[in-house]
Enzyme design. Sequence first.
Site, PDB file in Angstrom:
ATOM      1  N   ALA A  44       2.177  -4.455   3.519  1.00 56.91           N
ATOM      2  CA  ALA A  44       2.126  -5.675   4.547  1.00 56.91           C
ATOM      3  C   ALA A  44       3.041  -5.587   5.610  1.00 56.91           C
ATOM      4  CB  ALA A  44       1.930  -6.984   3.782  1.00 56.91           C
ATOM      5  N   GLN A 192      -0.817   4.239  -5.215  1.00 56.63           N
ATOM      6  CA  GLN A 192       0.526   3.863  -4.471  1.00 56.63           C
ATOM      7  C   GLN A 192       1.408   3.834  -5.422  1.00 56.63           C
ATOM      8  OE1 GLN A 192      -2.611   2.337  -3.772  1.00 56.63           O
ATOM      9  NE2 GLN A 192      -2.641   1.627  -1.813  1.00 56.63           N
ATOM     10  N   ASP A 233       0.280  -9.722  -0.062  1.00 54.51           N
ATOM     11  CA  ASP A 233      -0.196  -9.260   1.417  1.00 54.51           C
ATOM     12  C   ASP A 233      -0.668 -10.767   2.078  1.00 54.51           C
ATOM     13  OD1 ASP A 233      -1.109  -6.887  -0.044  1.00 54.51           O
ATOM     14  OD2 ASP A 233      -1.162  -6.329   1.952  1.00 54.51           O
ATOM     15  N   ASN A 243      -2.789  -9.698  -3.282  1.00 54.71           N
ATOM     16  CA  ASN A 243      -2.010  -8.584  -3.605  1.00 54.71           C
ATOM     17  C   ASN A 243      -2.848  -7.428  -3.888  1.00 54.71           C
ATOM     18  OD1 ASN A 243       0.512  -7.278  -3.044  1.00 54.71           O
ATOM     19  ND2 ASN A 243       0.517  -7.136  -5.199  1.00 54.71           N
TER      20      ASN A 243
HETATM   21  O1  MRU Z   1      -3.375  -1.065   0.605  1.00 57.59           O
HETATM   22  P1  MRU Z   1      -1.706  -1.134   0.572  1.00 57.59           P
HETATM   23  O2  MRU Z   1      -1.066   0.070  -0.087  1.00 57.59           O
HETATM   24  O3  MRU Z   1      -1.259  -1.447   2.122  1.00 57.59           O
HETATM   25  O4  MRU Z   1      -1.497  -2.350  -0.268  1.00 57.59           O
HETATM   26  C1  MRU Z   1      -0.072  -2.829  -0.299  1.00 57.59           C
HETATM   27  C2  MRU Z   1       0.167  -4.022  -1.309  1.00 57.59           C
HETATM   28  O5  MRU Z   1      -0.853  -4.568  -1.853  1.00 57.59           O
HETATM   29  C3  MRU Z   1       1.679  -4.345  -1.377  1.00 57.59           C
HETATM   30  O6  MRU Z   1       1.923  -4.867  -2.702  1.00 57.59           O
HETATM   31  C4  MRU Z   1       1.771  -5.522  -0.459  1.00 57.59           C
HETATM   32  O7  MRU Z   1       1.415  -5.015   0.791  1.00 57.59           O
HETATM   33  C5  MRU Z   1       3.440  -5.960  -0.485  1.00 57.59           C
HETATM   34  S1  MRU Z   1       4.288  -4.597   0.507  1.00 57.59           S
HETATM   35  C6  MRU Z   1       5.861  -5.290   0.403  1.00 57.59           C
END
Ligand code: MRU
Length: 346
Positions: A44, A192, A233, A243
Amino acid sequence: VIKFKNYRLFYLDQTLLPQKEVYRECITVRDGFKAIKSLQVRGAPLIGIFSAYCIYVSLKKFSSKSKLLFFNRLNKNIEYLKSCRPTAVNLSWALERIKTVASRNKEKSIEEIKQLILKEAQAIHRQDIEICRKMVDNGIKLIKDNDKILTHCNSGQLATGGEGTALGIICRAAKIYKNIKVYIDETRPLLQGARLTAWELIKKKVNAVLICDNMAGYLMQKGEVDKVIVGADRITRRGDVANKIGTYSLAVLSHYHKIPFYVAAPFSSFDLSIEKGEDIPIEEREGEEVKKVLGKVEIAPKEIRPYNPAFDVTPHNLISGIITEKGTIYPPFEENIKKYFSCRGE
Ligand code: MRU
């Protein structure tokens, strides 16, 4: 993970990690859109920072003398990037900052406005480094030696401009205390956790163990998890948290096993215009991501229909505390979030 050098924007392509560390250049707004959409750039706070720089580079060579055309292009690029991923509010938050700077200075020359856009992107970047640092300072108070901490997705250096949010806290804890153990959820479908969080923790020599998403309950039942920390997010004004998909299941499991469940996020992840989590737009991605591993290996019959929501919402009553750059917010969330924001003069 983002480098701005000689007025050019480069980013680490996260889809190639951990096998390859490749930097690519973002020149046009279409490059930026593709990079965010495909998760080459993700997390995010990072997509907010990146999109702000992207607006600058996409307009850098704008040569017409017409301010009307300039503002039309600026607004079009901003709306285009905003539409790229709907859940993380940091994306539209950063782009709105760029829009505001430009419109407040519309009397200035196009060249001056371009420079102000760049300055704002750099400020967003710089501020995020500082925000992460303060958030980690606050979050570290909740950790003690010998803690076994579980995290989901990636909320570290790869997801922010600084040391990270939830993962930043975990990494600092591992530096301070001798015996921190981290469990990393692999985070299907795009892995991830397995690809990115594991990569960060190995680089930092943190004692970490990778598990499949469906193993968390078993570990909790055995007393192997002392706390869960995740990123966010978007957070509503009553403290519901969107999230990465799978976060809600972890929160339910933590509640059942009486394990503290913390969220770490900057103020830029709060969306006070929304009360309930149900109103947060949830990104739905290509079903192919579920049917294939890493976009390559087919793991399901061709005929099967997939479903691929990228985020879920954890209701506030399952959350022990929300760690921010200003301190940790505890229940009752609606009341306390309001207090935190009014202290900041909002
Ligand atoms: O789809 P992504 O990899 O962008 O999702 C990211 C997440 O869900 C993270 O936990 C969130 O963005 C927090 S990052 C500090």
